[in-house]
Design a protein around this motif. Sequence first.
Motif, mmCIF file in Angstrom:
data_model
loop_
_atom_site.group_PDB
_atom_site.id
_atom_site.type_symbol
_atom_site.label_atom_id
_atom_site.label_comp_id
_atom_site.label_asym_id
_atom_site.label_seq_id
_atom_site.Cartn_x
_atom_site.Cartn_y
_atom_site.Cartn_z
ATOM 1 N N ASN A 16 -34.995 32.292 -33.485
ATOM 2 C CA ASN A 16 -36.161 31.417 -33.357
ATOM 3 C C ASN A 16 -36.863 31.210 -34.694
ATOM 4 N N VAL A 63 -32.754 37.183 -30.830
ATOM 5 C CA VAL A 63 -33.555 36.048 -30.381
ATOM 6 C C VAL A 63 -34.679 35.766 -31.366
ATOM 7 N N ARG A 101 -34.702 23.492 -28.796
ATOM 8 C CA ARG A 101 -35.447 24.295 -27.825
ATOM 9 C C ARG A 101 -35.554 25.736 -28.328
ATOM 10 N N LYS A 102 -36.663 26.347 -28.049
ATOM 11 C CA LYS A 102 -36.858 27.739 -28.424
ATOM 12 C C LYS A 102 -36.052 28.632 -27.496
ATOM 13 N N LEU A 103 -35.453 29.665 -28.062
ATOM 14 C CA LEU A 103 -34.682 30.596 -27.246
ATOM 15 C C LEU A 103 -35.608 31.580 -26.552
ATOM 16 N N HIS A 104 -35.245 31.952 -25.333
ATOM 17 C CA HIS A 104 -36.015 32.933 -24.591
ATOM 18 C C HIS A 104 -35.257 34.259 -24.550
ATOM 19 N N LEU A 163 -34.806 28.598 -36.461
ATOM 20 C CA LEU A 163 -35.014 27.262 -35.909
ATOM 21 C C LEU A 163 -36.340 26.670 -36.384
#
Length: 288
Positions: free
Chosen positions: A182, A178, A197-200, A185
Amino acid sequence: MTTAAAEHWNRVDNSGRVNWWSSAKCQSYYNQALCGEAALTGGSEGVRRRLAKDFPGRVFERAVSIGCGPAAKELALIADGLVGHFDLYEIAQTRIDQGRKAAEALGLLDRITHRSGDVFGSEREPEYDLVYWDHSLHHMSDVDDALAWSKAVLKPGGVIVINDYVGPNRLQWTPAEVARANAFLAESAVRRGVPVRKLHRSNIVSWLKMYRRDPSEAPQSERILAAAQRHLPGVKFEPVGGTFLNILGGVVVPLVDEDSPVIDEMLSADRQLLTEGSAHFTFAIWSA
């Protein structure tokens, strides 16, 4: 679980630009990893080329595929002259109907047989020349038994193909994955104005959401490699890569055009991850 999974796959629509497999560049990257040839943009085209290279002139007269979906890959194997007849198992009626319609359009309806029921509970007699697992083995609830079955139903000299996902169970990415995704990205997509969208990080809530959406999604994907080693003596897996394809394909591809540098950079980063030992996809051909 089977009913819920069938309902999910009856609703799935993979048309349009939805994930990495919707991108010609991503398909070419994947196919080249399988067979060494560039510019192959068809789904699983690299698998077909690899089979043709490894078994020149051979026709697998009777083959079986579990979780075949609309059977596009299986129909292509028949059309290429690699397979004579496919027994196809699929739980979603919508996808069965799609497959039969496609087979009829290609004049191949008489060369496929759709089957239902508990395939692994049936008699395990050697009857197939090819057992074909193409991104479906990771949907099995017991991958150990699925591979035991695969070996048991194979004729002497038969072949098992595994082209599949072996990453984290339930698509629950590791914290390191993750963080790496991110960072990519932010550097590649966000700075170009792509509204990604940002990954969680994965947690029990994301696990439960995945299970409720599709209980067949990767319940034992992490066990595939070890299970294959137990049941297929001497099997050799070739890591294909795909860590970023898998994690970011559905995030990036729907938002950018095919000529976007973000896709090129995603593939370059995926290739780098492979050199570091990170691969979500793997490939093997095993002969009895």
